[in-house]
Design an enzyme around this catalytic site. Structure first.
Site, PDB file in Angstrom:
ATOM      1  CE1 TYR A  52      -6.221  -3.735  11.181  1.00  0.00           C
ATOM      2  CE2 TYR A  52      -7.782  -2.827  10.550  1.00  0.00           C
ATOM      3  CZ  TYR A  52      -6.978  -3.384  11.172  1.00  0.00           C
ATOM      4  OH  TYR A  52      -5.729  -2.969   9.626  1.00  0.00           O
ATOM      5  CG  ASN A  85      -9.719  -1.573   5.622  1.00  0.00           C
ATOM      6  OD1 ASN A  85      -9.563  -2.572   4.865  1.00  0.00           O
ATOM      7  ND2 ASN A  85      -9.030  -0.800   6.059  1.00  0.00           N
ATOM      8  CD  GLU A 103      -9.212   2.061   7.605  1.00  0.00           C
ATOM      9  OE1 GLU A 103      -8.655   2.680   8.782  1.00  0.00           O
ATOM     10  OE2 GLU A 103      -9.317   0.932   8.319  1.00  0.00           O
ATOM     11  NE  ARG A 106      -6.282  -1.786   0.866  1.00  0.00           N
ATOM     12  CZ  ARG A 106      -6.488  -0.686   1.708  1.00  0.00           C
ATOM     13  NH1 ARG A 106      -6.583  -1.234   2.776  1.00  0.00           N
ATOM     14  NH2 ARG A 106      -6.279  -0.009   1.776  1.00  0.00           N
ATOM     15  CG  HIS A 120      -3.618   3.878   3.151  1.00  0.00           C
ATOM     16  ND1 HIS A 120      -4.319   3.002   3.393  1.00  0.00           N
ATOM     17  CD2 HIS A 120      -3.653   4.321   4.891  1.00  0.00           C
ATOM     18  CE1 HIS A 120      -4.493   2.546   4.340  1.00  0.00           C
ATOM     19  NE2 HIS A 120      -4.480   3.092   5.403  1.00  0.00           N
ATOM     20  CD  GLU A 154      -6.064  -1.846   6.225  1.00  0.00           C
ATOM     21  OE1 GLU A 154      -5.672  -1.769   7.641  1.00  0.00           O
ATOM     22  OE2 GLU A 154      -6.150  -0.772   5.420  1.00  0.00           O
TER      23      GLU A 154
HETATM   24  O1  IFM Z   1      -2.748   0.980   9.712  1.00  0.00           O
HETATM   25  C1  IFM Z   1      -3.429   1.360  10.474  1.00  0.00           C
HETATM   26  C2  IFM Z   1      -4.105   1.064   8.686  1.00  0.00           C
HETATM   27  O2  IFM Z   1      -3.514   2.521   8.013  1.00  0.00           O
HETATM   28  C3  IFM Z   1      -5.722   1.736   8.314  1.00  0.00           C
HETATM   29  N1  IFM Z   1      -6.722   0.045   9.158  1.00  0.00           N
HETATM   30  C4  IFM Z   1      -6.518   0.394  10.208  1.00  0.00           C
HETATM   31  C5  IFM Z   1      -5.162   0.344  10.252  1.00  0.00           C
HETATM   32  C6  IFM Z   1      -4.079  -0.183  12.381  1.00  0.00           C
HETATM   33  O3  IFM Z   1      -4.770   0.816  12.844  1.00  0.00           O
END
Ligand code: IFM
Length: 461
Positions: free
Chosen positions: A304, A302, A173, A84, A128, A368
């Site tokens: 985190y 995504n 995002e 990706r 992006h 992600e």
């Molecule tokens: O680096 C970023 C990415 O560009 C978008 N998602 C989160 C990542 C980490 O902060």
């Protein structure tokens, strides 16, 4: 290289046949070669004093523009099935519309050809966050025209690359872009409009819908990727629960409900008390929601970390407060960025999406997931990153559990292949499976790189 890394021995998590294994990057964060494309809002933002922690820019980044053959070779070593990356809109259309930069198109042609030759599926993201500066000057995502331009841009790239690219991600995002770029001003384009940033959500979604029409007409699969977080109230007081619902609405539902259900969620927590309206109401036109509904074939997620929400203090501008995770759970490990490491949050997120949207939830791809930790090669060239190995291992186990619980997840992309430009943090946060020496551009695979390689091989049996 033959380094093999031990990992927690609890048996390997299992994944369905055909599950896609990938890594993700983004144009501004890795490409460099800014002089060979039009200006983007991030070029301008990096020039503003004090906006980027280390005063850096994307001018060289990882020089992926010139070094992608070496990077693709590392993807082959990982055994990836997909890569990706994002296409920089100003690299192919320097002003965002009109004159085409053929040199820019040629670059993506070479990258896509190299991936196809290596048996790795190219999965481009069209946007992006690197908006052409000229479009920003004309209103950026506050202007509906930007959505129409995006549809034209999608047509250009799908005409050129569609013969080799079956799956496309329109946006990355949109929540983070709206919140950080337009509400709080800590990302490009640096506008601090607070709730007046809400039209940015609608115009991004509309842009997605325009691109989706173009891509689907050419027979392609369309995804939109949002940053998603499971939100929990810190206690069960009614005000706290309402605050958590308000944050969940803004971060997750504002973007997913229109796509999956064809309607915006209840935004009354954000409405003007006198008129009962939000700035979003100003920009929605007849037919917009019908264009959004069902416009994704799969959803990019995504993940985190999870979010805790509390009631706002009296007089706060927003209907929620976001307390520090570690105040409540001091034992939770943190990444180098200070983000809590909570693998179960991925399971909670995926099962809550399944419960919320039911049959309207399409297949999901984890587009992600990853963590930043500092770390340099030692005298033997080894970059030991056990925390990243533990992070990936925990999240893959949580993902396998969600799949076993019935969530249809088709792929996983580690963020990121390379240490890269982490937006307002510059080069201070290292998310890569591969260490990059930004002075020499030397790449050194970290221990997590070999761990991920072995995890993919084990998952494939
Ligand atoms: O680096 C970023 C990415 O560009 C978008 N998602 C989160 C990542 C980490 O902060």
């Amino acid at each position: 290289m033959s380094l093999s890394v031990e990992y927690p021995d609890q048996g390997s998590p299992s994944f369905p046949p055909g599950f896609q294994w990938g890594v993700a990057t983004a144009s501004f964060q890795v490409e460099g070669a800014t002089q060979e494309r039009g200006a983007s809002i991030w070029d301008s933002f990096c020039r503003l004093p004090g906006r980027i922690l280390d005063g850096s820019s994307g001018q060289v980044a990882c020089d992926h523009y010139h070094r992608f053959p070496e990077d693709v070779a590392m993807m082959v070593e990982l055994g990836l099935s997909a890569y990706r990356f994002s296409i920089a809109w100003p690299r192919v259309l320097p002003l965002g519309y009109g004159r085409v930069n053929t040199v820019g198109l040629d670059f993506y042609d070479r990258l896509i050809d190299a991936l196809c030759a290596a048996g790795i599926q190219p999965v481009p993201t069209l946007y992006h966050w690197d908006l052409p500066q000229a479009l920003s000057d004309a209103g950026g995502w506050l202007s509906r025209d930007t959505a129409e331009r995006f549809g034209d841009y999608a047509r250009l790239v799908v005409d050129r690359f569609g013969d080799r690219v079956p799956r496309w991600i329109t946006l990355n995002e949109p929540f983070v872009h709206m919140a950080f770029g337009y509400a709080f001003g800590v990302h490009a384009p640096g506008q601090a409009l607070m709730l007046d940033a809400l039209p940015v959500a609608h115009h991004q979604l509309l842009a997605h819908a325009r691109a989706s029409e173009v891509l689907r007409a050419a027979g392609h699969e369309v995804l939109l990727t949002n940053n998603c977080t499971p939100v929990s109230p810190v206690d069960d007081a009614p005000d706290t629960v309402a605050a958590a619902a308000a944050y969940d609405t803004l971060h997750n539902r504002l973007f997913l409900d229109p796509l999956l259900l064809g309607e915006y969620p209840d935004l009354s927590a954000y409405a003007d008390p006198e008129t009962g309206r939000t700035p979003l109401d100003r920009v929605i036109r007849d037919g917009d929601l019908a264009a959004l509904r069902g416009s994704v074939d799969a959803l990019g997620v995504n993940y985190y970390n999870p979010t805790l929400a509390a009631a706002p203090a009296p007089g706060d501008a927003l209907p929620f407060a976001l307390p520090d995770y570690t105040e409540l759970f001091p034992e939770t490990p943190l990444t180098g960025f200070g983000w809590p490491v909570v693998p179960d949050g991925l399971h909670a997120l995926l099962t809550s999406l399944r419960d919320r949207y039911g049959p309207a939830l399409p297949p999901v791809h984890i587009t992600e997931n990853g963590c930043s930790y500092p770390g340099e090669p030692d005298a033997n060239g080894v970059v030991a990153d056990p925390d990243r190995v533990a992070y990936l291992d925990g999240h893959l186990r949580a993902l396998a559990e969600a799949i076993a619980d019935g969530v249809d997840v088709r792929g996983y992309y580690a963020w990121s292949l390379l240490d890269n430009f982490e937006w307002a943090q510059g080069y201070t946060q290292r998310f890569g499976l591969v260490h990059v020496d930004f002075a020499t551009q030397a790449r050194t695979p970290k221990e997590s790189f070999f761990w991920y390689r072995d995890a993919i091989a084990r998952a494939r049996g």
